[in-house]
Design an enzyme around this catalytic site. Structure first.
Site, short mmCIF file in Angstrom:
data_model
loop_
_atom_site.label_atom_id
_atom_site.label_comp_id
_atom_site.label_asym_id
_atom_site.label_seq_id
_atom_site.Cartn_x
_atom_site.Cartn_y
_atom_site.Cartn_z
N GLY A 136 1.02 -1.01 0.11
CA GLY A 136 0.21 -0.13 0.00
C GLY A 136 0.80 1.15 0.09
CB SER A 137 2.71 3.31 2.88
OG SER A 137 1.42 3.33 3.50
CD1 TRP A 161 -7.03 -1.42 0.39
CD2 TRP A 161 -9.25 -1.16 0.53
NE1 TRP A 161 -7.39 -1.99 1.51
CE2 TRP A 161 -8.92 -1.76 1.66
CE3 TRP A 161 -10.53 -0.68 0.41
CZ2 TRP A 161 -9.55 -2.04 2.90
CZ3 TRP A 161 -11.30 -0.77 1.52
CH2 TRP A 161 -10.86 -1.64 2.43
CB CYS A 244 -1.62 9.57 -11.68
SG CYS A 244 -0.82 9.03 -13.48
CB ALA A 248 -5.25 12.18 -7.58
NE ARG A 249 -0.44 11.44 -3.16
CZ ARG A 249 0.69 10.91 -2.85
NH1 ARG A 249 2.14 11.68 -3.15
NH2 ARG A 249 0.85 9.46 -2.72
CD GLU A 369 -5.13 9.82 -4.61
OE1 GLU A 369 -3.90 10.15 -4.88
OE2 GLU A 369 -6.03 9.49 -5.20
P1 FAD Z 1 -0.11 0.48 5.07
O1 FAD Z 1 0.87 0.92 3.89
O2 FAD Z 1 -0.20 -0.92 5.22
O3 FAD Z 1 -0.18 1.40 6.12
C1 FAD Z 1 -0.39 1.00 7.46
C2 FAD Z 1 -0.05 2.20 8.59
O4 FAD Z 1 1.45 2.05 8.54
C3 FAD Z 1 -0.52 3.39 7.97
O5 FAD Z 1 -0.92 4.15 9.03
C4 FAD Z 1 0.72 4.17 7.32
O6 FAD Z 1 0.91 5.50 7.49
C5 FAD Z 1 1.90 3.42 8.16
N1 FAD Z 1 3.07 3.32 7.46
C6 FAD Z 1 3.39 2.76 6.56
N2 FAD Z 1 4.77 2.93 6.07
C7 FAD Z 1 5.10 3.65 6.98
C8 FAD Z 1 6.51 4.19 7.27
N3 FAD Z 1 7.50 3.99 6.35
N4 FAD Z 1 6.62 4.91 8.46
C9 FAD Z 1 5.79 5.17 9.08
N5 FAD Z 1 4.64 4.66 9.01
C10 FAD Z 1 4.30 3.91 7.95
N6 FAD Z 1 -5.42 2.65 -4.33
C11 FAD Z 1 -5.30 2.72 -5.62
O7 FAD Z 1 -4.40 2.19 -6.20
N7 FAD Z 1 -6.30 3.01 -6.52
C12 FAD Z 1 -7.52 3.71 -5.83
O8 FAD Z 1 -8.33 4.05 -6.60
C13 FAD Z 1 -7.60 3.30 -4.45
N8 FAD Z 1 -8.94 3.71 -3.78
C14 FAD Z 1 -9.09 3.66 -2.34
C15 FAD Z 1 -10.35 3.72 -1.97
C16 FAD Z 1 -10.45 3.43 -0.45
C17 FAD Z 1 -11.85 3.51 0.01
C18 FAD Z 1 -9.27 3.08 0.17
C19 FAD Z 1 -9.49 2.98 1.91
C20 FAD Z 1 -8.09 2.84 -0.13
C21 FAD Z 1 -7.95 3.28 -1.57
N9 FAD Z 1 -6.60 2.80 -2.04
C22 FAD Z 1 -6.54 3.03 -3.49
C23 FAD Z 1 -5.65 2.36 -1.53
C24 FAD Z 1 -4.77 3.34 -0.63
O9 FAD Z 1 -4.09 4.21 -1.37
C25 FAD Z 1 -3.97 2.63 0.47
O10 FAD Z 1 -5.03 2.16 1.55
C26 FAD Z 1 -2.99 3.63 1.29
O11 FAD Z 1 -1.77 3.83 0.12
C27 FAD Z 1 -2.24 2.99 2.45
O12 FAD Z 1 -2.00 1.72 2.09
P2 FAD Z 1 -2.49 0.26 3.12
O13 FAD Z 1 -3.95 0.46 3.10
O14 FAD Z 1 -1.60 -0.86 2.49
O15 FAD Z 1 -1.67 0.73 4.49
#
Ligand code: FAD
Length: 390
Positions: A136-137, A161, A244, A248-249, A369
């Site tokens: 994700g991140s 997601w 991209c 969006a941001r 985002e």
């Molecule tokens: P993780 O990356 O697992 O993070 C979990 C926690 O750990 C967070 O609090 C984060 O801040 C923290 N964390 C992670 N790395 C670090 C670090 N290095 N240092 C400190 N803290 C850290 N994605 C798409 O590609 N396309 C979409 O259209 C899209 N739409 C979405 C719609 C919804 C309703 C939701 C909920 C998400 C959507 N997303 C989409 C995905 C979204 O971008 C991800 O959920 C987001 O990037 C976070 O990833 P994760 O959920 O895997 O959390």
């Protein structure tokens, strides 16, 4: 509507017209029903073409039937859509900034001819597939692969997601290209994948407690063959999806100010109407302090959004500046929607009023985002020169 430092005075006639068109659209078509959509977990898909007719998808781009309006006009549009609901703004953001923008910036002439007009008109819906179940991140860890074969690529992997995925006609899927032997050559490319291709599945994620008036899903890619022409030719590597996301941001930085403003207006009116102890609660200093703080925070967020538009307009906007605005303005909307909910007392927890809906929506906007944390790290790196997250 809250505009404490008269930003309206600097708007052009076109900018006011676009803002007013969006405001009227929301008032006529959705305001009275959005609470129900949120409860039901539905998006008013019948409005997608109408939003296209009104020019809500990427109007800041030019050509292919797109008008190229100012970045301020685009921002104002995002604010009006999100004043209704983050789900509505997300629909327009994904379609415009995450699908049309990359096709416009990095697509071939054929891809532009095929997709920009139908997407702009809302006759086709797009989605942006970057996030994966395990990434994700840190999307650069992506596992989705595009294996070269004789006449194109075979995609395998899964995305999750993904906003709009279950209703999308086309998915922009980011995947790591491998050679014919499966060896990883490391480059991330964007693929325009029609969702009716064999091997594509798009399951809806239903049990969300946030952004309920938005359709979110997974994308499964199981041996999906796409022709060579489906790859975006103009970009390679993570800078493609990241550029991209900057677009969006930028829309989120504006949109969330609309959500916060809607919460403020709802709370102010409620405070004037609601009587306790023999008069309106608005006469109590405690409530006035809350409204004063809300108005101040929202005004600061508005100023940041407007400044971003000026920088973007003259081509000087840096992604880190967008990170600062996304991080700050989402936090403002998240905190202030909670205060607004508080002013509404018990009524504030119902879907009859917007603040609780905005408040729960902000949990998604705070996370997608780039999470709040990740934007802190981007700023930290920019300010110190030391990366804390690579
Ligand atoms: P993780 O990356 O697992 O993070 C979990 C926690 O750990 C967070 O609090 C984060 O801040 C923290 N964390 C992670 N790395 C670090 C670090 N290095 N240092 C400190 N803290 C850290 N994605 C798409 O590609 N396309 C979409 O259209 C899209 N739409 C979405 C719609 C919804 C309703 C939701 C909920 C998400 C959507 N997303 C989409 C995905 C979204 O971008 C991800 O959920 C987001 O990037 C976070 O990833 P994760 O959920 O895997 O959390």
């Amino acid at each position: 509507m809250l505009d404490y430092v008269d930003l309206e005075a600097d708007l052009s006639a076109e900018e006011r017209l676009i803002r007013d068109t969006a405001r009227e659209f929301v008032a006529d078509k959705l305001e009275s029903e959005i609470g129900e959509h949120w409860i039901e977990g539905t998006f008013p898909t019948d409005l997608i073409p109408e939003m296209g007719d009104l020019g809500f998808y990427a109007p800041n781009l030019e050509g292919y039937g797109l008008p190229g309006v100012s970045e301020t006009a685009y921002g104002l549009l995002m604010a009006e859509l999100e004043a209704c609901d983050s789900g509505l703004r997300s629909m327009a953001s994904v379609q415009g900034a995450l699908v049309m923008y990359p096709i416009h910036a990095y697509g071939s002439e054929a891809q532009k001819d095929d997709w920009l007009e139908p997407l702009g008109a809302g006759e086709a819906v797009g989605c942006f597939g970057l996030t994966e179940p395990q990434h994700g991140s840190n999307p650069s860890g992506m596992e989705t692969t595009a294996k070269h074969d004789d006449d194109g690529y075979v995609l395998n992997g899964s995305k999750t997601w993904i906003t709009n995925a279950p209703i999308a006609d086309v998915a922009l899927v980011w995947a790591r290209v491998t050679d014919g032997d499966g060896a990883d050559d490391g480059s991330v490319r964007g693929f325009l994948v029609e969702t009716d291709r064999e091997g594509v599945t798009t399951n809806e994620i239903k049990e969300k407690l946030s952004l309920r008036a938005s359709i979110t899903g997974e994308i499964g890619l199981n041996g999906v063959h796409v022709p060579e022409e489906s790859v975006l030719p103009g970009v390679e590597g993570m800078k493609g999806p990241l550029a991209c996301l900057t677009q969006a941001r930028y829309g989120i930085a504006w949109g969330t100010v609309g959500a916060a403003r809607n919460c403020f207006e709802t709370a102010r009116q409620y405070a004037l109407d609601r009587e306790q102890f023999g008069g309106p609660i608005a006469r109590f200093q405690l409530q006035q302090e809350k409204l004063a703080e809300m108005a101040t925070q929202i005004t600061l967020a508005q100023l940041l959004a407007h400044r971003l538009a000026d920088l973007k307009e003259r081509g000087d906007l840096r992604p880190q500046q967008v990170s600062m605005a996304k991080r700050n303005n989402v936090r403002v909307a998240r905190n202030q929607s909670r205060i607004a909910r508080e002013i509404l007392g018990g009524n504030g927890i119902t879907a009859d009023y917007s603040p609780m809906r905005h408040l729960t929506n902000m949990e998604t906007v705070y996370t997608y985002e780039g999470t709040h944390d990740i934007h802190s790290l981007i700023l930290g790196q920019d300010l110190t020169g030391v990366a804390a997250f690579e």
